[in-house]
Write an enzyme that holds these catalytic residues in place. Sequence first.
Site, PDB file in Angstrom:
ATOM      1  N   GLU A   1       0.744  -1.226   0.048  1.00 48.54           N
ATOM      2  CA  GLU A   1       0.000   0.077  -0.003  1.00 48.54           C
ATOM      3  C   GLU A   1       0.712   1.385   0.004  1.00 48.54           C
ATOM      4  O   GLU A   1       0.555   2.188  -0.712  1.00 48.54           O
ATOM      5  CB  GLU A   1      -0.851  -0.025   1.180  1.00 48.54           C
ATOM      6  CG  GLU A   1      -1.938  -1.047   1.352  1.00 48.54           C
ATOM      7  CD  GLU A   1      -2.996  -0.902   0.155  1.00 48.54           C
ATOM      8  OE1 GLU A   1      -2.913   0.139  -0.485  1.00 48.54           O
ATOM      9  OE2 GLU A   1      -3.969  -2.117   0.031  1.00 48.54           O
TER      10      GLU A   1
ATOM     11  N   ARG B   1       1.000   3.848  -3.121  1.00 47.59           N
ATOM     12  CA  ARG B   1       0.528   5.202  -2.996  1.00 47.59           C
ATOM     13  C   ARG B   1       1.575   6.207  -2.628  1.00 47.59           C
ATOM     14  O   ARG B   1       1.469   7.484  -3.148  1.00 47.59           O
ATOM     15  CB  ARG B   1      -0.412   5.054  -1.974  1.00 47.59           C
ATOM     16  CG  ARG B   1      -1.591   4.349  -2.065  1.00 47.59           C
ATOM     17  CD  ARG B   1      -2.442   3.970  -0.988  1.00 47.59           C
ATOM     18  NE  ARG B   1      -3.520   2.978  -0.824  1.00 47.59           N
ATOM     19  CZ  ARG B   1      -4.736   2.857  -0.542  1.00 47.59           C
ATOM     20  NH1 ARG B   1      -5.336   4.038  -0.075  1.00 47.59           N
ATOM     21  NH2 ARG B   1      -5.470   1.715  -0.359  1.00 47.59           N
TER      22      ARG B   1
ATOM     23  N   ASP C   1      -5.219  -9.732  -7.965  1.00 46.15           N
ATOM     24  CA  ASP C   1      -5.489  -8.660  -9.161  1.00 46.15           C
ATOM     25  C   ASP C   1      -4.355  -8.246  -9.775  1.00 46.15           C
ATOM     26  O   ASP C   1      -3.985  -8.377 -11.232  1.00 46.15           O
ATOM     27  CB  ASP C   1      -6.498  -7.711  -8.789  1.00 46.15           C
ATOM     28  CG  ASP C   1      -6.147  -7.005  -7.242  1.00 46.15           C
ATOM     29  OD1 ASP C   1      -5.191  -7.426  -6.991  1.00 46.15           O
ATOM     30  OD2 ASP C   1      -7.071  -6.025  -6.944  1.00 46.15           O
TER      31      ASP C   1
ATOM     32  N   GLU D   1     -11.833   1.322 -10.176  1.00 49.66           N
ATOM     33  CA  GLU D   1     -11.530   0.202 -11.180  1.00 49.66           C
ATOM     34  C   GLU D   1     -12.582   0.515 -12.521  1.00 49.66           C
ATOM     35  O   GLU D   1     -12.064   0.346 -13.656  1.00 49.66           O
ATOM     36  CB  GLU D   1     -11.504  -1.175 -10.712  1.00 49.66           C
ATOM     37  CG  GLU D   1     -10.534  -1.558  -9.952  1.00 49.66           C
ATOM     38  CD  GLU D   1     -10.703  -1.031  -8.542  1.00 49.66           C
ATOM     39  OE1 GLU D   1     -11.654  -0.695  -8.209  1.00 49.66           O
ATOM     40  OE2 GLU D   1      -9.548  -0.998  -7.881  1.00 49.66           O
TER      41      GLU D   1
ATOM     42  N   THR E   1      -0.567   0.648 -10.234  1.00 52.19           N
ATOM     43  CA  THR E   1      -1.889   0.442  -9.714  1.00 52.19           C
ATOM     44  C   THR E   1      -2.837   1.349  -9.081  1.00 52.19           C
ATOM     45  O   THR E   1      -3.885   1.086  -8.454  1.00 52.19           O
ATOM     46  CB  THR E   1      -1.772  -1.090  -9.255  1.00 52.19           C
ATOM     47  OG1 THR E   1      -3.207  -1.552  -9.123  1.00 52.19           O
ATOM     48  CG2 THR E   1      -1.250  -1.169  -7.609  1.00 52.19           C
TER      49      THR E   1
HETATM   50  C1  DMJ Z   1      -5.949   0.882  -4.862  1.00 49.47           C
HETATM   51  O1  DMJ Z   1      -5.279   1.178  -3.990  1.00 49.47           O
HETATM   52  C2  DMJ Z   1      -5.513   0.280  -6.009  1.00 49.47           C
HETATM   53  O2  DMJ Z   1      -6.111   0.619  -7.357  1.00 49.47           O
HETATM   54  C3  DMJ Z   1      -5.327  -1.208  -5.757  1.00 49.47           C
HETATM   55  O3  DMJ Z   1      -4.611  -1.803  -7.028  1.00 49.47           O
HETATM   56  C4  DMJ Z   1      -6.751  -1.771  -5.331  1.00 49.47           C
HETATM   57  N1  DMJ Z   1      -7.350  -1.243  -4.488  1.00 49.47           N
HETATM   58  C5  DMJ Z   1      -7.262   0.341  -4.622  1.00 49.47           C
HETATM   59  C6  DMJ Z   1      -8.545   0.869  -5.164  1.00 49.47           C
HETATM   60  O4  DMJ Z   1      -9.658  -0.052  -5.342  1.00 49.47           O
END
Ligand code: DMJ
Length: 659
Positions: free
Chosen positions: A287, A291, A420, A556, A645
């Site tokens: 995370e 981020r 995912d 998403e 992501t």
């Molecule tokens: C985000 O932190 C990222 O997109 C991650 O890949 C999945 N979860 C959240 C958004 O849903």
Amino acid sequence: MYPTPPPAPHRDFISVTLSLGQSYDGSKSWRRRSCWRKWKQLSRLQRNAILFLLTLLLLCGLVSYISVADPWRAVNGRSAEERKMRPADPPVLPAPQKADANPENFPGVLPQKPKRHFRRRPPNLQIRAPGKDSEDRRQDDTQRRDEAVGDARREENTQRTVVSWRGAVIEPQPGTELPSRKAEAPHKPSSQAPRIQNQAASPNERQRAVIDAFRHAWAGYRKFAWGHDELKPVSRSFSEWFGLGLTLIDALDTMWILGLRKEFEEARKWVSKKLRFQKDVDVNLFESTIRILGGLLSAYHLSGDDLFLKKAEDFGNRLMPAFQTPSKIPYSDVNIGTGAAHPPRWTSDSTVAEVTSIQLEFRELSRLTGSRKFQEAAEEVTRRVHSLSGKKDGLVPMFINTHSGLFTHMGVFTLGARADSYYEYLLKQWIQGGKKETQLVEDYLEAIEGIKRHLLRRSEPRKLTFVGELAHGRFSAKMDHLVCFLPGTLALGAHHGLPADHMELARALMDTCYQMNRQMETGLSPEIVHFNLYPQSDQKDVQVKPADRHNLLRPETVESLFYLYRLTGDPKYQDWGWQILQSFNAYARVPSGGYSSISNVQDPLNPQPRDKMESFFLGETLKYLYLLFSDDPDLLSLDAYVFNTEAHPLPIWVPPRGA
Ligand code: DMJ
């Protein structure tokens, strides 16, 4: 009769005279004997000169053959399919910089014009060198473009790895360099830095609505949660996760892209004055990488401000202890103050998606700093996961043990939570590195085949294509909203030369994700849906269990809408995104500032705000909506950038100048 030979020339210069008189009988053997005799009569100098001339002729012939044959083959020889799969033109990005380089020394550079996809419009974002007059800039840009194209061509001639997959031939993107080689030779500080300033085009009506939503969200954060991780908009307070101003960092590049310069500068000041990583706090490796590290790297790339790179390097260093495990599979958590890393309290497992979705950021950090350790640690994970048993046609289990390095909880396969972004990062690393790391794309392609074989079904009555889950051989028609990243990823892969049927699947799944929103009373998707598989029933296609009715403002669906619109130009995708933005405004907007996740997407009268605005609402959801509503393919071109992501754009690599 054969004609009489000409008189032998004067021998002041080197010449060859082959007399063809005498008893010529026309036979091959006679010709051979006669030539050989003449050859022997020549002096050594003459023979050497002839040999030299012949070699020269041969070389010229060869060179002109190659230059004619290649385009000829491209025009005539390729099948339609092969032509479709040609990679995009090489992107041109500035060479990386050292962390200690002075940002003032870096004039901007225009990226090479990528292939346009559907419409031609003036670019919205321009990368400029502040302080230089436009004529200088144009000349510099032209020169850099020429040099970069030259680099790309040279590279193309020397490296031609071809990935072959079930008839597909995918050539690597020319003009990019293998990451391992890059890291070996730390880059010299460059005189270029990417800077994006969107002064040119003014936002359209829908983009202005996104800016308004962002401002509203930001106003709440600024007022009630400034410098904290997340806004609690209903109680007008905040919550901490890592205590690192998560929302502020996640939102930096969005502000830059939306042109909110005043807000950006204020946030930058906070990063400069207040953001300190010397803190006794545990952070989740994944995370915080996607981020914070991703957010800082992207802010650095867009603004060219060295502050963000310095912070990124500091933070990256503090994450490194997570990789000190017996298996080299990192722990889920690390204390950035003490350097103590550990798995969660209840297990020594890590999540597969988490350990395989930090590579884009670590590789980029190595490229920018010249320090190989980040890239090496992250790529070791990729290598180990690649060679593990326990996959099913490229699909991976959800957990991996940090001691043994093996998958655990085998036999369960999903494209949702915990798996995912494993698939997403296979593709995106391949793109980031210039489409040369064939193992990555082969694993990706195999996984997509695995999805088709084991997880794809169609619902009733509307026959929506969806991705379900498999647990010990039993199929479940459950799909997380998280899976809606997949249409976008598939479309991106098809754009970069992967099989065209990926785009068809992307379109079908996009319809489904839209329906997951559309069929809810609020127009917002729940966290998880179940699809109806029975034709005779009077059920709807999309069903929701009470425990899954919440919406966390996730990105998403709009993320994939952005890719689908950018790559197809079909305006319905913009319209769908517009509906979703309206729904966020109707059911999640908190009047005093901010947006809140909600507990019940099926109750428009009482959606039950949960009092939390996730950082990804600003980092991803609003950014993708803004990009979706843009008609400019050069606005963060998909041939020049790859989004991590968490929606933080990182450059696709090009070779360092003069390499
Ligand atoms: C985000 O932190 C990222 O997109 C991650 O890949 C999945 N979860 C959240 C958004 O849903």
